[in-house]
Design a protein around this motif. Structure first.
Motif, PDB file in Angstrom:
ATOM      1  N   SER A 104      -8.077   5.219 -16.272  1.00  0.00           N
ATOM      2  CA  SER A 104      -7.933   4.405 -17.441  1.00  0.00           C
ATOM      3  C   SER A 104      -6.428   4.118 -17.749  1.00  0.00           C
ATOM      4  N   VAL A 105      -5.468   4.672 -16.724  1.00  0.00           N
ATOM      5  CA  VAL A 105      -4.044   4.434 -16.744  1.00  0.00           C
ATOM      6  C   VAL A 105      -3.679   3.081 -16.303  1.00  0.00           C
ATOM      7  N   LEU A 106      -3.037   2.312 -16.884  1.00  0.00           N
ATOM      8  CA  LEU A 106      -2.427   1.248 -16.371  1.00  0.00           C
ATOM      9  C   LEU A 106      -1.041   1.681 -15.684  1.00  0.00           C
ATOM     10  N   LEU A 107      -1.125   1.537 -14.347  1.00  0.00           N
ATOM     11  CA  LEU A 107      -0.165   1.994 -13.306  1.00  0.00           C
ATOM     12  C   LEU A 107       0.779   0.638 -13.264  1.00  0.00           C
ATOM     13  N   GLN A 108       2.099   0.796 -13.287  1.00  0.00           N
ATOM     14  CA  GLN A 108       3.130  -0.181 -13.049  1.00  0.00           C
ATOM     15  C   GLN A 108       3.091  -0.589 -11.750  1.00  0.00           C
ATOM     16  N   MET A 109       2.614  -1.607 -10.999  1.00  0.00           N
ATOM     17  CA  MET A 109       2.743  -1.891  -9.734  1.00  0.00           C
ATOM     18  C   MET A 109       3.826  -2.901  -9.140  1.00  0.00           C
ATOM     19  N   SER A 110       4.798  -2.182  -8.653  1.00  0.00           N
ATOM     20  CA  SER A 110       5.988  -3.138  -8.168  1.00  0.00           C
ATOM     21  C   SER A 110       5.545  -4.075  -7.009  1.00  0.00           C
ATOM     22  N   PRO A 111       6.477  -5.052  -6.746  1.00  0.00           N
ATOM     23  CA  PRO A 111       6.011  -6.042  -5.737  1.00  0.00           C
ATOM     24  C   PRO A 111       6.030  -5.217  -4.450  1.00  0.00           C
ATOM     25  N   VAL A 112       5.022  -5.798  -3.669  1.00  0.00           N
ATOM     26  CA  VAL A 112       5.064  -5.145  -2.228  1.00  0.00           C
ATOM     27  C   VAL A 112       6.222  -5.772  -1.388  1.00  0.00           C
TER      28      VAL A 112
END
Length: 509
Positions: free
Chosen positions: A329-337
């Protein structure tokens, strides 16, 4: 194409359950031989797309007191898939001296389901590919490193195809593989005008389709990120920046470089099904208001820790609860690939240690062209296999003659399209077709599918010729009806006891 859409199976356990074999008696012992496991079992995995069934069957082998010799025949549609399956099996059976257990699991997850890999995984794949290349081209090396493998069933052309795959995986600039562009092109072609609204499409596919079909453990965040980038398994401490060249298919030499077909694998279901839907760790399946405590990624990690531990130690695995992180349920911050094109070091470590020993196990890689012979029931394959697993996309090869490759007592496992996003009527038509094919071939279901109204990831049918089979009693009581072995029996209720009757006086007219 690069992974299956069904959970990994212990194929010997499935066989033992189907025929109610006595796992606590000696092979070829006295008494009721119909309940005793054969001294050897031949297993066909047709279109498995990865090594998940092989890995789980080998890992759980120690749990069975009766351990017959296993001959596992792996058949896939192209040489690149065979090369990739060989790599995944090599990782699972890697010497414990080379990696920690967690490191090995994350390495496997990188190769198995991520379009972009960590630099360390990238270098491992390149180094391991050089070792696998020696094994394919040199029988002496094959026997030294992995005597359990048998490549005699492959033609020279197919070995050349595997050699091209291993060469293409090397970190050379001329071996170009822009997986990010290929993935986006496939997504745009699939969605067409809906591409600008793709987030809504992906949420529909997951929430309204996959979660209704055994995919409850897949979290929306990881699924959306995989649909966008092709990266399924993410951990915050890792940077995924190198293209996963094991996804390349259709390799053809073009001078010093190779032509290929880009990415032609699955872009709708994901690599979560094989190891990420169920676990014996029940607490990890908890959810609150539809939000899972743990991602499918965390379930994959936990299940692979168990399987790899059992392969290395042949002992039960006890999971450390602090090992798994509750990111469901954690919103992980996804950096650009990002693509990191550093100069690769060619003085890489060599991974050529012998694989973990597996006594009385032989894994045969056989030619993709053998599917035609199997379809026609060729004489060389007639009555060979005790167990056959067939993937959903190989159903067109099932003919009445195909079932001649099964022994008189054999188990047939057909993967269904349950874990796809196709319409329900397509799933029902697929199941009906598969059931009709097996019924026409004289096979009977291991369970009563008419009595059980459930969702089937597999259809399990068995062949019993010349043996008196016990009545399969799958009983379902529905009001006054009992269904036993596909026959409907009306049950007469006993009259109520006199003391239970209530006496009511009727009013006088």
């Amino acid at each position: 194409m690069f992974w299956g859409i069904s959970t990994a199976l212990d194929l010997y356990e499935e066989y033992a359950k189907a025929f109610k074999l006595q796992d606590d008696c000696e092979v070829a012992g006295a008494g009721d031989t119909s309940k005793v496991s054969p001294a050897a079992l031949n297993i066909l995995i047709c279109g498995g797309a990865d090594a998940r069934h092989v890995i789980k069957t080998l890992a759980k082998r120690y749990t069975h007191r009766v351990q017959p010799k296993l001959n596992i025949y792996v058949l896939d549609g192209c040489e690149e898939i065979l090369a990739r399956s060989m790599l995944l099996l090599a990782i699972a059976l890697e010497s414990s001296d080379s990696f920690s257990l967690v490191g090995l699991v994350h390495l496997f997850m990188d190769v198995y389901g991520n379009s972009m890999m960590r630099p360390t995984t990238h270098h491992y794949v390149a180094a391991k590919a050089r070792t696998l290349l020696k094994m394919v081209t040199d029988e002496e090396q094959l026997q030294h490193i992995a005597p359990m493998l048998n490549l005699d069933g492959l033609k020279y052309r197919e070995k050349d195809g595997m050699e091209m795959a291993f060469n293409f995986w090397q970190p050379k600039p001329i071996h170009f593989y822009d997986i990010k562009s290929y993935w986006e092109q496939r997504s745009r072609a699939l969605l067409g005008g809906r591409y600008d609204h793709r987030l809504g499409v992906w949420d529909w596919d997951l929430s309204m389709t996959l979660k209704d079909r055994e995919g409850q453990q897949i979290c929306s965040q990881e699924y959306r990120y995989w649909r966008e980038s092709g990266i399924a398994f993410v951990f915050p401490e890792y940077e995924l920046c190198k293209p996963n060249k094991t996804f390349a298919a259709g390799l053809v030499r073009n001078g010093r470089t190779y032509l290929h077909r880009g990415y032609v694998g699955d872009i709708q279901t994901g690599p979560f099904c094989g190891f990420g839907l169920r676990t014996s760790e029940e607490r990890m399946l908890n959810s609150v208001h539809g939000e899972n405590d743990y991602r499918s990624t965390d379930i994959v990690e936990r299940n692979l820790l168990e399987l790899f531990h059992e392969l290395q130690t042949q002992t039960p695995y006890k999971h450390d609860p602090t090992r798994s992180r509750r990111y469901g349920s954690v919103l992980l911050q996804m950096s650009p690939v990002l693509t990191y094109n550093e100069a690769d070091d060619h003085n890489q470590e060599i991974y050529d240690k012998p694989w973990i020993e597996m006594p009385n196990i032989t894994v045969h890689f056989i030619s993709p062209m053998d599917i035609v012979q199997l379809k026609e029931g060729a004489k060389r394959w007639r009555g060979v296999f005790d167990i056959a697993f067939v993937a959903h996309n190989y159903i067109n090869f099932l003919t009445k003659e195909f079932f001649n490759v099964l022994k008189d007592q054999a188990l047939m496992i057909q993967e269904t399209k349950l874990m796809t996003v196709e319409r329900k009527e397509h799933l029902n038509n697929f199941e009906s077709k598969a059931k009709d094919l097996m019924k026409e071939a004289g096979l009977r279901p291991s369970i009563n599918y008419q009595a059980i109204n459930g969702k089937n990831m597999f259809l399990k049918y068995k062949k019993c010729v010349g043996a008196e089979e016990e009545l399969e009693e799958e009983v379902v009581i529905d009001e006054k009806k009992v269904v036993i072995d596909e026959k409907e029996v009306v049950v007469n209720e006993d009259p109520p006891a006199a003391e239970s009757l209530e006496i009511v006086e009727l009013p006088a007219n």
